[in-house]
Design an enzyme around this catalytic site. Sequence first.
Site, mmCIF file in Angstrom:
data_model
loop_
_atom_site.group_PDB
_atom_site.id
_atom_site.type_symbol
_atom_site.label_atom_id
_atom_site.label_comp_id
_atom_site.label_asym_id
_atom_site.label_seq_id
_atom_site.Cartn_x
_atom_site.Cartn_y
_atom_site.Cartn_z
ATOM 1 N N HIS A 88 20.689 51.716 71.809
ATOM 2 C CA HIS A 88 22.068 51.567 71.931
ATOM 3 C C HIS A 88 22.551 50.619 70.704
ATOM 4 O O HIS A 88 23.987 50.339 70.940
ATOM 5 C CB HIS A 88 22.382 51.470 73.237
ATOM 6 C CG HIS A 88 22.148 50.231 74.059
ATOM 7 N ND1 HIS A 88 21.634 50.596 75.291
ATOM 8 C CD2 HIS A 88 21.844 48.985 73.732
ATOM 9 C CE1 HIS A 88 21.164 49.523 75.606
ATOM 10 N NE2 HIS A 88 21.105 48.606 75.078
ATOM 11 N N HIS A 138 28.987 46.624 78.063
ATOM 12 C CA HIS A 138 27.678 47.318 77.848
ATOM 13 C C HIS A 138 27.425 47.028 76.428
ATOM 14 O O HIS A 138 28.349 47.004 75.697
ATOM 15 C CB HIS A 138 27.922 48.757 78.148
ATOM 16 C CG HIS A 138 26.607 49.456 77.990
ATOM 17 N ND1 HIS A 138 26.013 49.777 76.774
ATOM 18 C CD2 HIS A 138 25.807 49.850 78.901
ATOM 19 C CE1 HIS A 138 24.935 50.400 76.926
ATOM 20 N NE2 HIS A 138 24.834 50.670 78.249
ATOM 21 N N GLU A 140 25.982 48.783 74.201
ATOM 22 C CA GLU A 140 26.472 49.946 73.017
ATOM 23 C C GLU A 140 27.930 49.641 72.736
ATOM 24 O O GLU A 140 28.212 49.785 71.468
ATOM 25 C CB GLU A 140 26.128 51.085 73.710
ATOM 26 C CG GLU A 140 26.571 52.118 72.888
ATOM 27 C CD GLU A 140 26.576 53.572 73.413
ATOM 28 O OE1 GLU A 140 25.752 53.980 74.484
ATOM 29 O OE2 GLU A 140 27.531 54.448 73.177
#
Length: 295
Positions: A88, A138, A140
């Site tokens: 990611h 997150h 990502e």
Amino acid sequence: MEVIVAEHAGFCFGVTKAVDTVYEQIAKGTSGYIYTYGPIIHNETVVSDLEKKGVRVINDIDELEELVAENKDNSKKQPAGTIVIRSHGVTRQVQTLIEKTGFDVIDATCPFVKRIHKVVAEESQKGKSIIVVGSANHPEVEGIVSYGDGKVYVIDGPESAAEFDENRELDYTLVAQTTFNKKKFQETVEIFKNNGYNINIVNTICNATDERQTEAEEIASKADAMIVIGGAHSSNSRKLYEICKEKCADTYFIQTLEDLHLNLTKNVKLVGITAGASTPKNIIEEVQNYVRTNF
Ligand code: F3S
């Protein structure tokens, strides 16, 4: 009782590539330490297997900065090493630091994530404000946000879209975290359009996620009980659980077979099984065999 295992369960193409990359480096006998920036996947079994094989995890930017500093300091200089960037991706800042370590760098960022970095960089250079639909904390999404040069907003779904109140004179480009729930994404997009924003939509939910969610929803709609296997910290697995739970009240979220305490009545005729992108095949098989032989 019938058991259906989703075809699109478990490792996606991006995760397979990242995990294989680390195992290949081990097999090659790469000189020096092999590092991953963050655990290579959200799966404790795989991560601890890699640790046993000598792979080190750089947990955060502070640890990375320490490595850079140690490599500048000749007395503490680390032996040669290789850093693998996981599927990611990382922020631009982390990427620069990783390069400064002087180690070999293998970038296993999934091409679908790379594409979002590119869209965000290009669109923000054109002067557009960026909206990322996803979870702000997150990794990502943190990576995606870092590629924006101007204003970048992160919203986590339809409720935040309804509350979004910014300049409607500006041009916006909207992208999504690759694993975002596709129904919620469509609802979010509709809200922006209805609220008069001039918005260029780039649906960046990846195919693997789309297929996985669609199939999980189909199975959960007809199953009497549904099992979702995934890491506790894996956001795509959590989303999968939410989707299944909406269709099948008796949905279980487990990491491994040990977490499974099935309570099936005689009326249960169909059990469905699916798994997040970071779940290895052997865990899916173990769960499947257990359900088939014990019920
Ligand atoms: Fe890539 Fe999609 Fe997997 S973005 S890492 S193929 S979930």
